[in-house]
Scaffold this motif. Structure first.
Motif, PDB file in Angstrom:
ATOM      1  N   THR A 144      31.201  36.850  52.544  1.00  0.00           N
ATOM      2  CA  THR A 144      29.961  37.371  52.435  1.00  0.00           C
ATOM      3  C   THR A 144      29.384  38.175  51.315  1.00  0.00           C
ATOM      4  O   THR A 144      30.234  38.889  50.868  1.00  0.00           O
ATOM      5  N   ILE A 145      28.207  37.986  50.662  1.00  0.00           N
ATOM      6  CA  ILE A 145      27.738  38.826  49.549  1.00  0.00           C
ATOM      7  C   ILE A 145      27.506  39.970  50.151  1.00  0.00           C
ATOM      8  O   ILE A 145      26.573  40.251  51.120  1.00  0.00           O
ATOM      9  N   GLU A 146      28.259  41.179  49.406  1.00  0.00           N
ATOM     10  CA  GLU A 146      27.944  42.559  49.907  1.00  0.00           C
ATOM     11  C   GLU A 146      28.240  43.414  48.794  1.00  0.00           C
ATOM     12  O   GLU A 146      29.198  43.225  47.932  1.00  0.00           O
ATOM     13  N   SER A 147      27.435  44.313  48.806  1.00  0.00           N
ATOM     14  CA  SER A 147      27.602  45.363  47.675  1.00  0.00           C
ATOM     15  C   SER A 147      28.863  46.145  47.769  1.00  0.00           C
ATOM     16  O   SER A 147      29.391  46.270  48.690  1.00  0.00           O
ATOM     17  N   GLY A 148      29.726  46.384  46.463  1.00  0.00           N
ATOM     18  CA  GLY A 148      30.756  47.003  46.481  1.00  0.00           C
ATOM     19  C   GLY A 148      31.974  45.960  46.405  1.00  0.00           C
ATOM     20  O   GLY A 148      33.149  46.330  46.112  1.00  0.00           O
ATOM     21  N   LEU A 149      31.726  44.645  46.626  1.00  0.00           N
ATOM     22  CA  LEU A 149      32.728  43.722  46.458  1.00  0.00           C
ATOM     23  C   LEU A 149      33.232  43.032  44.956  1.00  0.00           C
ATOM     24  O   LEU A 149      32.240  42.992  44.232  1.00  0.00           O
ATOM     25  N   THR A 150      34.417  43.320  44.563  1.00  0.00           N
ATOM     26  CA  THR A 150      34.972  42.878  43.471  1.00  0.00           C
ATOM     27  C   THR A 150      36.007  41.877  43.516  1.00  0.00           C
ATOM     28  O   THR A 150      36.938  42.129  44.157  1.00  0.00           O
ATOM     29  N   ILE A 151      35.974  40.925  42.785  1.00  0.00           N
ATOM     30  CA  ILE A 151      36.894  39.894  42.737  1.00  0.00           C
ATOM     31  C   ILE A 151      37.370  39.676  41.341  1.00  0.00           C
ATOM     32  O   ILE A 151      36.880  39.706  40.205  1.00  0.00           O
ATOM     33  N   VAL A 152      38.980  39.690  41.408  1.00  0.00           N
ATOM     34  CA  VAL A 152      39.611  39.508  40.192  1.00  0.00           C
ATOM     35  C   VAL A 152      40.491  38.254  40.111  1.00  0.00           C
ATOM     36  O   VAL A 152      41.265  38.118  41.205  1.00  0.00           O
ATOM     37  N   ILE A 153      40.169  37.388  39.142  1.00  0.00           N
ATOM     38  CA  ILE A 153      40.673  36.128  39.063  1.00  0.00           C
ATOM     39  C   ILE A 153      41.247  35.883  37.491  1.00  0.00           C
ATOM     40  O   ILE A 153      40.546  36.648  36.450  1.00  0.00           O
ATOM     41  N   PHE A 154      42.645  35.450  37.562  1.00  0.00           N
ATOM     42  CA  PHE A 154      43.213  35.589  36.199  1.00  0.00           C
ATOM     43  C   PHE A 154      44.110  34.231  35.986  1.00  0.00           C
ATOM     44  O   PHE A 154      44.576  33.673  37.095  1.00  0.00           O
ATOM     45  N   SER A 155      44.590  33.889  34.749  1.00  0.00           N
ATOM     46  CA  SER A 155      45.361  32.792  34.456  1.00  0.00           C
ATOM     47  C   SER A 155      46.796  33.413  34.552  1.00  0.00           C
ATOM     48  O   SER A 155      47.273  34.484  34.411  1.00  0.00           O
ATOM     49  N   ASP A 156      47.679  32.448  34.447  1.00  0.00           N
ATOM     50  CA  ASP A 156      49.194  33.070  34.397  1.00  0.00           C
ATOM     51  C   ASP A 156      49.954  33.971  33.389  1.00  0.00           C
ATOM     52  O   ASP A 156      50.752  34.355  33.507  1.00  0.00           O
ATOM     53  N   GLY A 157      48.902  33.872  32.188  1.00  0.00           N
ATOM     54  CA  GLY A 157      49.130  34.924  31.048  1.00  0.00           C
ATOM     55  C   GLY A 157      49.345  36.351  31.489  1.00  0.00           C
ATOM     56  O   GLY A 157      50.087  37.127  31.223  1.00  0.00           O
ATOM     57  N   ILE A 158      48.693  36.702  32.778  1.00  0.00           N
ATOM     58  CA  ILE A 158      48.821  37.888  33.268  1.00  0.00           C
ATOM     59  C   ILE A 158      49.843  38.024  34.125  1.00  0.00           C
ATOM     60  O   ILE A 158      50.820  38.843  34.404  1.00  0.00           O
ATOM     61  N   SER A 159      50.230  36.809  35.033  1.00  0.00           N
ATOM     62  CA  SER A 159      51.445  36.841  36.071  1.00  0.00           C
ATOM     63  C   SER A 159      52.650  37.110  35.258  1.00  0.00           C
ATOM     64  O   SER A 159      53.553  37.815  35.700  1.00  0.00           O
ATOM     65  N   HIS A 160      52.618  36.496  33.981  1.00  0.00           N
ATOM     66  CA  HIS A 160      53.953  36.419  33.273  1.00  0.00           C
ATOM     67  C   HIS A 160      54.143  37.390  32.393  1.00  0.00           C
ATOM     68  O   HIS A 160      55.117  37.961  31.738  1.00  0.00           O
ATOM     69  N   ALA A 161      52.927  38.383  31.997  1.00  0.00           N
ATOM     70  CA  ALA A 161      53.084  39.463  31.050  1.00  0.00           C
ATOM     71  C   ALA A 161      54.158  40.424  31.288  1.00  0.00           C
ATOM     72  O   ALA A 161      54.565  40.824  32.404  1.00  0.00           O
TER      73      ALA A 161
END
Length: 235
Positions: A144-161
């Motif tokens: 549900t769209i609600e104030s204060g919600l933050t979503i973080v998505i990334f490619s595997d360059g972050i996972s393998h850093a």
């Protein structure tokens, strides 16, 4: 409320072309979708794959096709074209004003983080990359769209850093430290995650890195929609 979206991307060290592709498209029923694809390996070949996947997805979304169906169609197209020998990860983050929800579609083993104030949830359900077979299905999360919600998505360059030096990145810890120490904008949060990954790779990224941050916040300002892009160019 208003939606804020920020992206930070960097190429693999000594590779001129990123295998990651990201596009933003307006949805025909209102809202918008952000599509991030990461082609297998790096360089020009990976770029061609990720661009093909993104083009397929955004063209179908523009026609009113649901995100999950668009992801499956892109997987089938990649499987047919490359005979199952090439894969590509995919994330779609859609702000759907018709349903008043944010829909996350994932064909990517990399974790998606959902933050609400001090609570950080890690979505780690098993997810298969596109192009591996004709039976690839995405993981779909609807919020549900609600104030204060933050979503973080990334490619595997972050996972393998940091893996090559034995100090893998703790994304949750980095997120928590940034969120607790200040009230960062989505761009500051994306930049902080990317900067930490690059540091762990000794300033020589071992893979293409893309970070996407989507936040719902209280609206402050007018009715104007704005988008800003910064693209460094090496002369």
């Amino acid at each position: 409320m208003e939606i804020q979206i920020a992206v930070a991307k960097v190429n693999k060290y000594a590779v001129s072309e990123s295998g990651d592709t990201l596009e933003v498209i307006e949805r025909p029923t209102g809202g918008l979708s952000v599509v991030l694809a990461d082609g297998q390996t790096s360089g020009r070949g990976a770029k061609a794959v990720s661009m093909m996947v993104v083009r397929k997805v955004i063209s179908l979304i523009a026609e009113g096709v649901r995100d999950g169906a668009a992801a499956r169609a892109a997987s089938d197209a990649l499987f047919t074209e490359r005979a199952g020998k090439v894969t590509c990860t995919l994330n779609i983050a859609s702000v759907d004003l018709h349903s008043k929800t944010i829909v996350l579609t994932r064909n990517n083993p990399a974790t998606v983080f959902i933050c609400r104030d001090e609570v950080i949830e890690a979505h780690t359900e098993e997810s298969i990359s596109l192009g591996t077979s004709r039976n690839v299905r995405p993981i779909i999360t609807e919020l549900t769209i609600e104030s204060g919600l933050t979503i973080v998505i990334f490619s595997d360059g972050i996972s393998h850093a940091g893996e090559r030096r034995g100090t893998p990145m703790d994304v949750r810890h980095t997120l928590r430290s940034v969120l607790e120490d200040q009230d960062p904008s989505p761009q500051e949060l994306a930049d902080a995650l990317l900067a930490q990954a690059v540091r762990l790779d000794d300033n020589r990224p071992a893979d293409d890195i893309s970070v996407l941050v989507l936040r719902v916040s209280a609206r402050a300002g007018d009715e104007v929609r704005r988008m800003a892009v910064r693209l460094p160019i090496n002369a």
